[in-house]
Design an enzyme around this catalytic site. Sequence first.
Site, PDB file in Angstrom:
ATOM      1  N   HIS A 237       0.966  -1.442  -0.063  1.00  0.00           N
ATOM      2  CA  HIS A 237      -0.360  -0.201  -0.379  1.00  0.00           C
ATOM      3  C   HIS A 237       0.468   1.359   0.094  1.00  0.00           C
ATOM      4  CE1 HIS A 237       0.887  -0.556   4.044  1.00  0.00           C
ATOM      5  NE2 HIS A 237       0.885   0.631   4.720  1.00  0.00           N
ATOM      6  N   ASP A 239       0.735   4.903   2.069  1.00  0.00           N
ATOM      7  CA  ASP A 239       0.244   5.497   2.692  1.00  0.00           C
ATOM      8  C   ASP A 239       0.152   6.722   2.994  1.00  0.00           C
ATOM      9  OD1 ASP A 239       1.022   3.786   4.833  1.00  0.00           O
ATOM     10  OD2 ASP A 239       2.755   5.293   5.719  1.00  0.00           O
ATOM     11  N   HIS A 295       5.195  -0.015  -0.083  1.00  0.00           N
ATOM     12  CA  HIS A 295       5.265  -1.027   0.881  1.00  0.00           C
ATOM     13  C   HIS A 295       4.816  -1.621   1.406  1.00  0.00           C
ATOM     14  CE1 HIS A 295       4.183   2.272   3.427  1.00  0.00           C
ATOM     15  NE2 HIS A 295       3.579   1.256   4.445  1.00  0.00           N
ATOM     16  N   ARG A 305       5.630  -9.865  16.922  1.00  0.00           N
ATOM     17  CA  ARG A 305       6.783  -7.686  17.012  1.00  0.00           C
ATOM     18  C   ARG A 305       6.176  -7.394  17.358  1.00  0.00           C
ATOM     19  NH1 ARG A 305       5.142  -4.640  12.130  1.00  0.00           N
ATOM     20  NH2 ARG A 305       7.326  -4.237  10.597  1.00  0.00           N
TER      21      ARG A 305
END
Length: 326
Positions: A237, A239, A295, A305
């Site tokens: 996508h 941002d 990204h 994570r």
Amino acid sequence: MAPQRRGAPKAPEGSGAAERRRQSGYQIAPGARERCTKSIRAPRDVRKKWLRVAVLGSCTALAACLFWGSLGGDDGITEVLAHRSEILPGRFIEVPCSEDYDSHRRFEGCSLRKCGRGISDAVITRDEARRIRSIAEKGLSLGGSDGGASILDLHSGALSVGKHFVNLYRYFGDKIQTIFSEEDFQLYRDVRQKVQLAIAQAFGISASSLHLTKPTFFSRINSTEARTAHDEYWHAHVDKVTYGSFDYTSLLYLSDYLDDFGGGRFVFMEEGANKTVEPRAGRVSFFTSGSENLHRVEKVHWGTRYAITIAFSCNPDHGISDPTLT
């Protein structure tokens, strides 16, 4: 199908051809025909055997390549911008700005002079990362997604609970003050300011002209199967498209790649040569939010994570305040 060789037509008994064969003395001895047939078949059998071996070997090699490829990464990643074992005082890679910005409103002291991406391990200390991760752990202990991705937004109060979001300030009320402390919120503000200053310095803009914008949030990702679209964090996508207010995006990593989790690397998508950042607690990755920085995040295969997404806008109308405990 391979062409079949035909033998010479058999001469009728009593014919002259049969008689000539008998007179010539070249008669086939008993068993010689069978030995001759076997000698013809043998090379064919060997070729078939080796063909089977070759096919089996090729399949095995292909399976091995796929297996090791799945362990090593995906999307044809060819370059690591920041290894987990590196300690980077600062690394900046300038990239051509996309045409998206031609139609964007410009703001003095903030609008883009250049586009790019940066990584630094010198903005936030490992101890600060450990302490701010504890804020995420305390907040997310109140809920958590049924899928693999959970969100905690201290600004809006959004918290993943099951398949939905709740406002933790309204949902938990006064209990919040037994979970968080004023020191937690002060640390959060200090970290945000350090990231803001690092972005301003890297892009040569005024830190005071950057405005914290929404959504700015903690994320906790594990290998649990996605339950809703909100859990599918791995899609590529832009941002600025996903969140219209974003002009500069940053991520502060709060856990270590390969120590705390597997997979989960950050990937800048580029034709033929994707670039990846391996998370390290205290590492800050930041970039301009346009389509020059398409990204995604790899799926997390094991472990957990933790990270914070902190975003900034040049437009003061999109600014939000730091969170407060009271």
